[in-house]
Write a protein that holds these residues in place. Structure first.
Motif, mmCIF file in Angstrom:
data_model
loop_
_atom_site.group_PDB
_atom_site.id
_atom_site.type_symbol
_atom_site.label_atom_id
_atom_site.label_comp_id
_atom_site.label_asym_id
_atom_site.label_seq_id
_atom_site.Cartn_x
_atom_site.Cartn_y
_atom_site.Cartn_z
ATOM 1 N N PRO A 58 0.822 -1.209 0.000
ATOM 2 C CA PRO A 58 0.000 0.000 0.000
ATOM 3 C C PRO A 58 0.855 1.258 0.000
ATOM 4 O O PRO A 58 1.930 1.290 0.616
ATOM 5 C CB PRO A 58 -0.789 -0.133 1.307
ATOM 6 N N SER A 59 0.368 2.251 -0.699
ATOM 7 C CA SER A 59 0.987 3.579 -0.880
ATOM 8 C C SER A 59 2.090 3.573 -1.938
ATOM 9 O O SER A 59 2.556 4.643 -2.342
ATOM 10 C CB SER A 59 1.546 4.159 0.424
ATOM 11 N N GLN A 60 2.509 2.397 -2.414
ATOM 12 C CA GLN A 60 3.530 2.338 -3.447
ATOM 13 C C GLN A 60 2.917 2.542 -4.836
ATOM 14 O O GLN A 60 1.700 2.704 -4.974
ATOM 15 C CB GLN A 60 4.277 1.013 -3.367
ATOM 16 N N THR A 61 3.764 2.514 -5.837
ATOM 17 C CA THR A 61 3.323 2.663 -7.227
ATOM 18 C C THR A 61 3.336 1.313 -7.924
ATOM 19 O O THR A 61 4.334 0.599 -7.861
ATOM 20 C CB THR A 61 4.224 3.642 -7.983
ATOM 21 N N LEU A 62 2.225 0.999 -8.551
ATOM 22 C CA LEU A 62 2.125 -0.211 -9.357
ATOM 23 C C LEU A 62 2.526 0.135 -10.788
ATOM 24 O O LEU A 62 1.950 1.047 -11.390
ATOM 25 C CB LEU A 62 0.700 -0.739 -9.337
ATOM 26 N N SER A 63 3.516 -0.575 -11.303
ATOM 27 C CA SER A 63 3.969 -0.359 -12.679
ATOM 28 C C SER A 63 3.784 -1.637 -13.485
ATOM 29 O O SER A 63 4.329 -2.682 -13.121
ATOM 30 C CB SER A 63 5.439 0.053 -12.701
ATOM 31 N N LEU A 64 3.044 -1.527 -14.551
ATOM 32 C CA LEU A 64 2.790 -2.662 -15.432
ATOM 33 C C LEU A 64 3.159 -2.288 -16.857
ATOM 34 O O LEU A 64 2.905 -1.165 -17.294
ATOM 35 C CB LEU A 64 1.317 -3.060 -15.383
ATOM 36 N N THR A 65 3.742 -3.224 -17.569
ATOM 37 C CA THR A 65 4.144 -2.999 -18.953
ATOM 38 C C THR A 65 3.432 -3.969 -19.866
ATOM 39 O O THR A 65 3.241 -5.137 -19.525
ATOM 40 C CB THR A 65 5.662 -3.161 -19.093
ATOM 41 N N CYS A 66 3.039 -3.479 -21.024
ATOM 42 C CA CYS A 66 2.412 -4.303 -22.043
ATOM 43 C C CYS A 66 3.309 -4.286 -23.276
ATOM 44 O O CYS A 66 3.521 -3.224 -23.873
ATOM 45 C CB CYS A 66 1.032 -3.772 -22.387
ATOM 46 N N THR A 67 3.824 -5.426 -23.637
ATOM 47 C CA THR A 67 4.668 -5.558 -24.819
ATOM 48 C C THR A 67 3.828 -6.082 -25.970
ATOM 49 O O THR A 67 3.120 -7.093 -25.822
ATOM 50 C CB THR A 67 5.848 -6.490 -24.539
ATOM 51 N N VAL A 68 3.916 -5.387 -27.090
ATOM 52 C CA VAL A 68 3.081 -5.694 -28.241
ATOM 53 C C VAL A 68 3.927 -6.311 -29.349
ATOM 54 O O VAL A 68 5.028 -5.828 -29.642
ATOM 55 C CB VAL A 68 2.389 -4.413 -28.749
ATOM 56 N N SER A 69 3.410 -7.342 -29.964
ATOM 57 C CA SER A 69 4.059 -7.947 -31.124
ATOM 58 C C SER A 69 3.027 -8.135 -32.220
ATOM 59 O O SER A 69 1.818 -8.199 -31.956
ATOM 60 C CB SER A 69 4.704 -9.283 -30.758
ATOM 61 N N GLY A 70 3.509 -8.191 -33.441
ATOM 62 C CA GLY A 70 2.599 -8.384 -34.577
ATOM 63 C C GLY A 70 1.953 -7.108 -35.061
ATOM 64 O O GLY A 70 1.089 -7.155 -35.950
ATOM 65 N N GLY A 71 2.330 -5.974 -34.496
ATOM 66 C CA GLY A 71 1.774 -4.692 -34.916
ATOM 67 C C GLY A 71 2.437 -3.576 -34.137
ATOM 68 O O GLY A 71 2.873 -3.796 -33.001
ATOM 69 N N SER A 72 2.499 -2.401 -34.730
ATOM 70 C CA SER A 72 3.160 -1.273 -34.095
ATOM 71 C C SER A 72 2.189 -0.435 -33.285
ATOM 72 O O SER A 72 1.043 -0.200 -33.709
ATOM 73 C CB SER A 72 3.813 -0.382 -35.159
ATOM 74 N N ILE A 73 2.634 0.050 -32.140
ATOM 75 C CA ILE A 73 1.769 0.903 -31.309
ATOM 76 C C ILE A 73 1.624 2.308 -31.894
ATOM 77 O O ILE A 73 0.878 3.129 -31.363
ATOM 78 C CB ILE A 73 2.265 0.964 -29.853
ATOM 79 N N THR A 74 2.326 2.584 -32.978
ATOM 80 C CA THR A 74 2.179 3.890 -33.631
ATOM 81 C C THR A 74 1.293 3.810 -34.868
ATOM 82 O O THR A 74 1.143 4.794 -35.591
ATOM 83 C CB THR A 74 3.552 4.466 -34.013
ATOM 84 N N THR A 75 0.751 2.655 -35.138
ATOM 85 C CA THR A 75 -0.109 2.485 -36.315
ATOM 86 C C THR A 75 -1.414 3.264 -36.156
ATOM 87 O O THR A 75 -2.079 3.174 -35.136
ATOM 88 C CB THR A 75 -0.450 0.999 -36.522
ATOM 89 N N ASN A 76 -1.728 4.076 -37.211
ATOM 90 C CA ASN A 76 -3.024 4.751 -37.239
ATOM 91 C C ASN A 76 -4.134 3.695 -37.175
ATOM 92 O O ASN A 76 -4.059 2.694 -37.872
ATOM 93 C CB ASN A 76 -3.198 5.526 -38.535
ATOM 94 N N PHE A 77 -5.116 3.822 -36.539
ATOM 95 C CA PHE A 77 -5.635 4.801 -35.626
ATOM 96 C C PHE A 77 -6.002 4.077 -34.338
ATOM 97 O O PHE A 77 -7.113 4.190 -33.827
ATOM 98 C CB PHE A 77 -6.885 5.458 -36.245
ATOM 99 N N TYR A 78 -5.051 3.330 -33.833
ATOM 100 C CA TYR A 78 -5.345 2.483 -32.681
ATOM 101 C C TYR A 78 -4.996 3.142 -31.352
ATOM 102 O O TYR A 78 -4.130 4.014 -31.266
ATOM 103 C CB TYR A 78 -4.597 1.156 -32.823
ATOM 104 N N PHE A 79 -5.708 2.667 -30.338
ATOM 105 C CA PHE A 79 -5.487 3.112 -28.971
ATOM 106 C C PHE A 79 -5.106 1.907 -28.130
ATOM 107 O O PHE A 79 -5.699 0.832 -28.260
ATOM 108 C CB PHE A 79 -6.752 3.768 -28.404
#
Length: 119
Positions: free
Chosen positions: A14-35
C-alpha cells in the motif's frame, strides 16, 4: 496477428506505485488509428477502463483514476506502461492491456496479470 503481453510485479505494498508494462508484437503501437488500453477487473466486479495511449502518444484516463494513473510508451520497444500511484488494497485486480479502434471496443487482449496490494 497482434499479441499483447502484460508484465509486472504480482505484489505491491500500500501507498507504493504499481507499474505494469504491455509488450506488443505483430503490430506497431504507432499504427493509425489504434489506442492502447489498460483495463482492470477487481474481485467480484466488472471490467473497469483505466485509460489509453493513442497512436500519436496522446493519453486519456478514467476520471476516477486520472489523479493516480499515468500511461507512457516506448516506441523503440513497442510497449506501453501503466503507473498507478498511491495504491490501496482496492486496487487489487487482474490488469489487462488491449488494443482498441477509434470507436470500437478492444479487439486484441493480453492474458491479464494479477496485481495484489497488500502489506
Amino acid at each position: 496477428h497482434v499479441q499483447l503481453q502484460e508484465s509486472g510485479p504480482g505484489l505491491v505494498k500500500p501507498s507504493q506505485t504499481l507499474s505494469l508494462t504491455c509488450t506488443v508484437s505483430g503490430g506497431s503501437i504507432t499504427t493509425n488509428f489504434y489506442f492502447w488500453t489498460w483495463i482492470c477487473q477487481s474481485p467480484g466486479k466488472g471490467l473497469e477502463w483505466i485509460g489509453n495511449i493513442g497512436y500519436t502518444g496522446d493519453t486519456n484516463y478514467s476520471p476516477s483514476l486520472k489523479s493516480r494513473a499515468s500511461i507512457s510508451r516506448d516506441t523503440s520497444k513497442n510497449r506501453f506502461t501503466l503507473n498507478l500511484t498511491s495504491v490501496t488494497p482496492e486496487d487489487t485486480a487482474v490488469y489487462y492491456c488491449a488494443r482498441s479502434g477509434g470507436s470500437t471496443g478492444p479487439d486484441y487482449w493480453g492474458q491479464g496479470t494479477q496485481a495484489t496490494v497488500s502489506s
